[in-house]
Design a protein around this motif. Structure first.
Motif, PDB file in Angstrom:
ATOM      1  N   THR A  18      35.946 -22.922  76.087  1.00 60.38           N
ATOM      2  CA  THR A  18      35.774 -21.552  75.616  1.00 60.38           C
ATOM      3  C   THR A  18      34.405 -21.344  74.999  1.00 60.38           C
ATOM      4  O   THR A  18      33.757 -20.318  75.199  1.00 60.38           O
ATOM      5  CB  THR A  18      36.876 -21.197  74.597  1.00 60.38           C
ATOM      6  OG1 THR A  18      38.154 -21.457  75.173  1.00 60.38           O
ATOM      7  CG2 THR A  18      36.798 -19.732  74.206  1.00 60.38           C
ATOM      8  N   VAL A  19      33.946 -22.343  74.238  1.00 66.30           N
ATOM      9  CA  VAL A  19      32.626 -22.261  73.616  1.00 66.30           C
ATOM     10  C   VAL A  19      31.552 -22.069  74.681  1.00 66.30           C
ATOM     11  O   VAL A  19      30.688 -21.200  74.568  1.00 66.30           O
ATOM     12  CB  VAL A  19      32.331 -23.530  72.787  1.00 66.30           C
ATOM     13  CG1 VAL A  19      30.845 -23.642  72.493  1.00 66.30           C
ATOM     14  CG2 VAL A  19      33.118 -23.515  71.486  1.00 66.30           C
ATOM     15  N   LEU A  20      31.586 -22.884  75.725  1.00 68.01           N
ATOM     16  CA  LEU A  20      30.576 -22.796  76.774  1.00 68.01           C
ATOM     17  C   LEU A  20      30.690 -21.495  77.555  1.00 68.01           C
ATOM     18  O   LEU A  20      29.682 -20.853  77.881  1.00 68.01           O
ATOM     19  CB  LEU A  20      30.709 -23.994  77.724  1.00 68.01           C
ATOM     20  CG  LEU A  20      30.315 -25.347  77.132  1.00 68.01           C
ATOM     21  CD1 LEU A  20      30.722 -26.475  78.068  1.00 68.01           C
ATOM     22  CD2 LEU A  20      28.821 -25.395  76.869  1.00 68.01           C
ATOM     23  N   GLN A  21      31.911 -21.080  77.849  1.00 67.11           N
ATOM     24  CA  GLN A  21      32.092 -19.859  78.613  1.00 67.11           C
ATOM     25  C   GLN A  21      31.654 -18.632  77.825  1.00 67.11           C
ATOM     26  O   GLN A  21      31.187 -17.648  78.386  1.00 67.11           O
ATOM     27  CB  GLN A  21      33.565 -19.722  79.024  1.00 67.11           C
ATOM     28  CG  GLN A  21      33.810 -18.782  80.197  1.00 67.11           C
ATOM     29  CD  GLN A  21      34.007 -17.343  79.771  1.00 67.11           C
ATOM     30  OE1 GLN A  21      34.555 -17.091  78.699  1.00 67.11           O
ATOM     31  NE2 GLN A  21      33.593 -16.408  80.593  1.00 67.11           N
ATOM     32  N   TYR A  22      31.756 -18.750  76.479  1.00 65.33           N
ATOM     33  CA  TYR A  22      31.410 -17.597  75.661  1.00 65.33           C
ATOM     34  C   TYR A  22      29.936 -17.493  75.332  1.00 65.33           C
ATOM     35  O   TYR A  22      29.551 -16.919  74.316  1.00 65.33           O
ATOM     36  CB  TYR A  22      32.297 -17.537  74.414  1.00 65.33           C
ATOM     37  CG  TYR A  22      33.424 -16.587  74.687  1.00 65.33           C
ATOM     38  CD1 TYR A  22      33.386 -15.271  74.257  1.00 65.33           C
ATOM     39  CD2 TYR A  22      34.481 -16.986  75.499  1.00 65.33           C
ATOM     40  CE1 TYR A  22      34.385 -14.384  74.588  1.00 65.33           C
ATOM     41  CE2 TYR A  22      35.489 -16.111  75.829  1.00 65.33           C
ATOM     42  CZ  TYR A  22      35.440 -14.816  75.371  1.00 65.33           C
ATOM     43  OH  TYR A  22      36.428 -13.926  75.719  1.00 65.33           O
ATOM     44  N   LEU A  23      29.127 -18.002  76.237  1.00 64.26           N
ATOM     45  CA  LEU A  23      27.719 -17.625  76.263  1.00 64.26           C
ATOM     46  C   LEU A  23      27.551 -16.235  76.880  1.00 64.26           C
ATOM     47  O   LEU A  23      26.473 -15.654  76.812  1.00 64.26           O
ATOM     48  CB  LEU A  23      26.917 -18.647  77.088  1.00 64.26           C
ATOM     49  CG  LEU A  23      26.763 -20.041  76.491  1.00 64.26           C
ATOM     50  CD1 LEU A  23      26.180 -20.981  77.542  1.00 64.26           C
ATOM     51  CD2 LEU A  23      25.881 -20.004  75.264  1.00 64.26           C
ATOM     52  N   HIS A  24      28.620 -15.718  77.474  1.00 61.67           N
ATOM     53  CA  HIS A  24      28.479 -14.470  78.230  1.00 61.67           C
ATOM     54  C   HIS A  24      28.068 -13.245  77.412  1.00 61.67           C
ATOM     55  O   HIS A  24      27.368 -12.371  77.939  1.00 61.67           O
ATOM     56  CB  HIS A  24      29.733 -14.161  79.061  1.00 61.67           C
ATOM     57  CG  HIS A  24      30.908 -13.678  78.269  1.00 61.67           C
ATOM     58  ND1 HIS A  24      30.959 -12.437  77.710  1.00 61.67           N
ATOM     59  CD2 HIS A  24      32.092 -14.256  77.994  1.00 61.67           C
ATOM     60  CE1 HIS A  24      32.124 -12.270  77.100  1.00 61.67           C
ATOM     61  NE2 HIS A  24      32.822 -13.376  77.254  1.00 61.67           N
ATOM     62  N   PRO A  25      28.419 -13.119  76.112  1.00 63.87           N
ATOM     63  CA  PRO A  25      27.889 -11.954  75.386  1.00 63.87           C
ATOM     64  C   PRO A  25      26.364 -11.941  75.315  1.00 63.87           C
ATOM     65  O   PRO A  25      25.753 -10.875  75.278  1.00 63.87           O
ATOM     66  CB  PRO A  25      28.530 -12.090  74.005  1.00 63.87           C
ATOM     67  CG  PRO A  25      29.794 -12.845  74.242  1.00 63.87           C
ATOM     68  CD  PRO A  25      29.436 -13.837  75.297  1.00 63.87           C
ATOM     69  N   VAL A  26      25.760 -13.127  75.274  1.00 67.20           N
ATOM     70  CA  VAL A  26      24.300 -13.185  75.269  1.00 67.20           C
ATOM     71  C   VAL A  26      23.756 -12.699  76.608  1.00 67.20           C
ATOM     72  O   VAL A  26      22.828 -11.882  76.672  1.00 67.20           O
ATOM     73  CB  VAL A  26      23.817 -14.623  74.991  1.00 67.20           C
ATOM     74  CG1 VAL A  26      22.296 -14.691  75.030  1.00 67.20           C
ATOM     75  CG2 VAL A  26      24.349 -15.107  73.647  1.00 67.20           C
ATOM     76  N   PHE A  27      24.335 -13.201  77.701  1.00 66.42           N
ATOM     77  CA  PHE A  27      23.928 -12.747  79.032  1.00 66.42           C
ATOM     78  C   PHE A  27      24.178 -11.248  79.180  1.00 66.42           C
ATOM     79  O   PHE A  27      23.363 -10.522  79.763  1.00 66.42           O
ATOM     80  CB  PHE A  27      24.711 -13.500  80.125  1.00 66.42           C
ATOM     81  CG  PHE A  27      24.414 -14.963  80.204  1.00 66.42           C
ATOM     82  CD1 PHE A  27      23.116 -15.430  80.127  1.00 66.42           C
ATOM     83  CD2 PHE A  27      25.433 -15.886  80.383  1.00 66.42           C
ATOM     84  CE1 PHE A  27      22.832 -16.787  80.201  1.00 66.42           C
ATOM     85  CE2 PHE A  27      25.165 -17.246  80.468  1.00 66.42           C
ATOM     86  CZ  PHE A  27      23.865 -17.694  80.376  1.00 66.42           C
ATOM     87  N   THR A  28      25.302 -10.775  78.651  1.00 64.57           N
ATOM     88  CA  THR A  28      25.645  -9.353  78.766  1.00 64.57           C
ATOM     89  C   THR A  28      24.613  -8.484  78.058  1.00 64.57           C
ATOM     90  O   THR A  28      24.198  -7.442  78.582  1.00 64.57           O
ATOM     91  CB  THR A  28      27.038  -9.080  78.165  1.00 64.57           C
ATOM     92  OG1 THR A  28      28.014  -9.862  78.858  1.00 64.57           O
ATOM     93  CG2 THR A  28      27.408  -7.602  78.294  1.00 64.57           C
ATOM     94  N   ALA A  29      24.205  -8.902  76.853  1.00 60.29           N
ATOM     95  CA  ALA A  29      23.226  -8.127  76.096  1.00 60.29           C
ATOM     96  C   ALA A  29      21.919  -7.992  76.864  1.00 60.29           C
ATOM     97  O   ALA A  29      21.324  -6.909  76.930  1.00 60.29           O
ATOM     98  CB  ALA A  29      22.979  -8.784  74.734  1.00 60.29           C
TER      99      ALA A  29
END
Length: 295
Positions: free
Chosen positions: A101-112
């Motif tokens: 989950t930690v690794l997958q939740y880099l997505h808010p950074v990519f989203t921004a």
């Protein structure tokens, strides 16, 4: 006090918290059902079947068109989401729940970043601070998994394939979220949600081929829960994106990391390290900064 907090928080925050909890429970069910020998692509297909049925019923209840207006963009969202989901599920089944989950939740950074480029959104200072603090928390949580010997990376406890899949899943999720935000201008949230299983089901079936495994009764129940919790997460996410900028709304998704740590602890006996707890505290702090920021 709870009522006061509820009144002070935007509705998009509550939707994103609901989404984070739904996706955390979904990931736990995915990890659990994989222990029954069910292939990842079969889990993706089962999720799509349940989600498609629930979405279809919801669309009929609303008495709106099933196919939406911007079909090419809806299909693109479904395709990107399907590919990202395969990567995410692979990571969840091969890594501890918290780490995946930690690794997958880099997505808010990519989203921004993607939201600034493609949606021309302005990144607020509160969102930037949230991302910085939360990424620091992510770094603290994942640091024990990497050991250095001189200048060489050594003793990596998890495969690079699993880690790479998690990161690719995060990037794919970010692309899907940006597409969802763009689609919210012309499409009903239920139609957007429907296209995800509508596209991902045939993709999963084709890739699965002859690897299908007949699930036992407990595995079948878990597959059903995967679809149900997915729907909860999707509804919360889509509603949140209807209510706020894509980069700000998805920043709250970091809370799923905390949910996953707790679920991994109680469900899979994955006792969190002190660094996991410290990192989780930083993640929560980042989310609270975004929620309680005063102009």
């Amino acid at each position: 006090m709870l009522l006061s907090l509820k009144n002070s928080m935007p509705i998009s925050v509550w939707y994103m918290l609901l989404s984070a909890l739904g996706f955390a429970l979904m990931a736990a069910c995915v990890k659990s059902v994989s222990t029954y020998g069910i292939p990842v692509l079969e889990i993706v297909a089962a999720r799509a079947i349940v989600s498609a049925f629930i979405s279809y019923v919801d669309i009929k209840r609303k008495k709106i068109s099933l196919w939406g207006n911007n079909k090419p963009l809806l299909i693109a969202r479904g395709t990107v989401g399907a590919v990202a989901l395969i990567f995410v599920y692979y990571a969840v089944t091969t890594l501890p729940l918290a780490e995946a989950t930690v690794l997958q939740y880099l997505h808010p950074v990519f989203t921004a970043v993607l939201a600034v480029i493609f949606l021309k959104e302005k990144v607020q200072r509160s969102t930037l601070l949230c991302i910085v603090v939360s990424l620091l928390g992510l770094g603290v949580m994942v640091s024990p998994n990497i050991q250095f010997s001189g200048s060489e990376l050594s003793n990596m406890p998890y495969s690079w394939l699993s880690i790479g899949a998690a990161v690719l899943g995060a990037f794919g999720s970010a692309v899907a979220y940006v597409l969802v935000k763009k689609l919210t201008k012309t499409e009903d949230s239920s139609v957007i949600i429907f296209y995800f299983p509508f596209v991902s089901l045939p993709i999963a079936i084709v890739l699965l081929g002859s690897d299908f495994v007949m699930p036992s009764l407990p595995a079948l129940g878990l597959l059903l829960l995967v679809g149900i919790f997915t729907q909860v997460g999707q509804i919360g996410l889509t509603k949140a994106l209807h209510s706020a900028d894509a980069n700000k709304a998805t920043a709250y998704a970091y809370v799923q990391v905390v949910f996953s740590v707790l679920i991994g602890w109680f469900w899979f006996s994955e006792v969190p390290l002190i660094t996991t707890l410290i990192g989780g505290a930083l993640v929560i702090s980042g989310a609270l900064i975004n929620v309680m920021w005063k102009k």
